[in-house]
Scaffold this active site. Structure first.
Site, short mmCIF file in Angstrom:
data_model
loop_
_atom_site.label_atom_id
_atom_site.label_comp_id
_atom_site.label_asym_id
_atom_site.label_seq_id
_atom_site.Cartn_x
_atom_site.Cartn_y
_atom_site.Cartn_z
N HIS A 160 0.83 -1.21 0.00
CA HIS A 160 0.00 0.00 0.00
C HIS A 160 0.87 1.25 0.00
O HIS A 160 1.83 1.36 0.75
CB HIS A 160 -0.90 -0.01 1.24
N LEU A 194 1.82 -2.57 5.82
CA LEU A 194 2.78 -2.50 4.72
C LEU A 194 2.27 -3.17 3.46
O LEU A 194 2.87 -3.04 2.40
CB LEU A 194 4.09 -3.20 5.11
N GLU A 195 1.22 -3.94 3.57
CA GLU A 195 0.76 -4.73 2.42
C GLU A 195 -0.60 -4.23 1.94
O GLU A 195 -0.68 -3.20 1.29
CB GLU A 195 0.78 -6.22 2.77
N MET A 196 -1.68 -4.87 2.32
CA MET A 196 -2.99 -4.43 1.83
C MET A 196 -3.58 -3.32 2.70
O MET A 196 -4.50 -2.61 2.29
CB MET A 196 -3.93 -5.63 1.69
#
Lengths: 333, 333
Positions: free
Chosen positions: B82, B124-126
């Site tokens: 993201h 840090l991801e979705m």
């Protein structure tokens, strides 16, 4: 007394004019199923459409913003590009894009092939260069074999790449939606509400711009003909291509095919529901303030423009080789 | 004199032990083709695997980093999350992940279902929350119908979501690679070079860690058993899960299935070619400095571990509704 088989030609005689009449007389025309002439080129184009190595980061492909799981769009107001940059305008659907007179909201590309070249080296989008994209593909023998099979050369260039992508995109049509079934003579395909919505759609003038196979895509028109559209989006539309003052804030009429799937709406992607988009367009373009029932009917009609989505097998992309230029996802690398 | 048909049972008698011997005696076992017990659940899980609305931005799906066009990986050293944040560690392939003892490089998830929950709410991801992800799905009647068909409830929660994703992921196995054909008795499936590479692979000790169906995934081992591995990646591996000093810098042995497709290598994604990865691992783990010919042979062998890739039809995702929480691609919106 006639037998049933004796009646059939008579039935055909009476039903045929319905088909001929509707297709001839209605402003919307049915989408023709695609004829694939060169399946190898389509297969290559499909790989390239899903190929993130056409981007600097190795992360963004055509399908990132023209997602074939989502009506060929990204369902975002404006797209996410390289390094999470915000795109300047709403990404139009790739579905039925071959049926438009030109590509991009401002029509600056005349063909799908010309369009396909744009995002690859747009610093806000895939942020690559045509030279590097071709260099990546040239470094992968499996790609060279595919290009050679289609173009009879291993000396590939960006025109081969964009030609293959465009030919794949030409296959992305959505025939046989319920509205097209009705156009072709199936009276049961639409409900009364949907037909009422279509009647209003024509009567108030929507079909003046939204017509043809794509239900749009055939003209440029000012966004806000009768009343002005307020937006923070700076695009001046067609004016940026022609420099002609009369083209200021004029945009390609978007297709209404699969419009149920391609929210949010307008060039700025500011409006999320079909109800609101319909209400706004009727007011801006036609000076109409519509009762809720009319809007609901028109939305019901527009949902019948959702056609059969392309059946796409996820392609397998050949692996990079030791000599393949590496992606640059982060500038600190 | 015997006829040909009289000889066939005799041939079967002689070839059967080859199969039984190889499957029983070799450290690598063939991948079993998947048995789908609940195709509706798999279909739902596939939609969710490709569903960007499980992310805050509406742009990132499981398939973004576990790309089924690319060996179930993103072919980046560490992933793009993201807002273009840089992930902390290389994304492992989703292919054959059901054959590992645990998930993530540090094994912190025991099951695929537990793993699937991680990225959705990892900032840090979705960068979403489980609550919001479920709220999005609950707002879409077509999804509720699908969940009801599979789980007999419209009162869905994150466990339903991750269960369906995990069951889809269990189908992502890659049987019938050339090496498995050889394991099952087809002597023609491998070349002499590939067999020589496999022989070296076993003789020098690679198969001590890379064994079983997944050719890995069964143990944790220190990265750098004989010689130390230098990396800028701060991960301490299994130690971060157990707090046990003996687990420091220990990682799950990665699968070598489809390793040709899942570059770059190691938990830090620092190495791009199989040749280099092989040379480094032989030195780090086994203290061997191998001649180039041995490395080339082993790389040739490892490429025979590429199996049949899952045949996946691009799923169609049901459109958002007026009540669906909208994506937040950019924080200024």
């Amino acid at each position: 007394m006639k037998t049933l088989s004796g009646l059939l030609p008579l039935l055909a005689f009476f039903s045929a004019p319905v088909l001929a009449d509707r297709v001839a007389n209605e402003p919307i025309k049915p989408i023709q199923a695609v004829q694939v002439d060169d399946p190898e080129k389509v297969a290559l184009g499909k790989k390239l459409f899903f190929e993130p190595r056409l981007s600097r980061s190795g992360f963004i492909s055509c399908n990132s913003c023209h997602n074939l799981s989502r009506g060929g769009s990204d369902n975002l107001p404006t797209s996410i590009g390289h390094n999470w940059q915000q795109g300047p305008i709403n990404s139009p659907t790739v579905l039925n894009s071959s049926l438009s007179m030109a590509q991009f909201w401002d029509g600056r590309a005349e063909t799908l092939q010309e369009q396909a070249a744009g995002p690859i080296d747009n610093p806000l989008e895939m942020a690559f260069t045509h030279t590097l994209a071709v260099e990546v593909l040239r470094s992968i023998p499996a790609y060279l074999d595919l290009f050679e099979g289609v173009y009879n050369t291993r000396d590939i260039n960006i025109d081969h790449v964009t030609d293959a992508i465009a030919v794949f995109e030409e296959t992305l049509v959505t025939p046989n939606g319920r509205f097209d079934q009705w156009l072709k003579g199936d009276d049961e395909a639409l409900t009364e509400q949907e037909l009422a919505g279509y009647k209003t759609f024509k009567e108030i003038g929507c079909a003046a711009c939204h017509y043809g196979e794509a239900v749009g895509g055939k003209d440029f028109h000012r966004m806000g003909i009768v009343n002005q559209y307020a937006t923070e989006n700076p695009s001046q539309g067609r004016y940026e291509v022609t420099g002609d003052e009369s083209d200021r804030f004029s945009f390609k009429v978007p297709t209404l095919r699969n419009v149920e799937l391609t929210y949010p709406y307008f060039h700025d992607g500011a409006v999320w529901t079909l109800e609101e988009a319909t209400e706004i367009m009727a007011y801006l373009q036609l000076g109409r303030e519509l009762p809720e029932q009319d809007i609901d009917n028109m939305v019901a009609f527009m949902k019948t423009l959702t056609g059969e989505q392309p059946q796409i097998q996820v392609p397998q992309l050949p692996p990079s080789q030791p000599g393949t230029p590496r992606p640059i996802p982060f500038e600190n690398d």
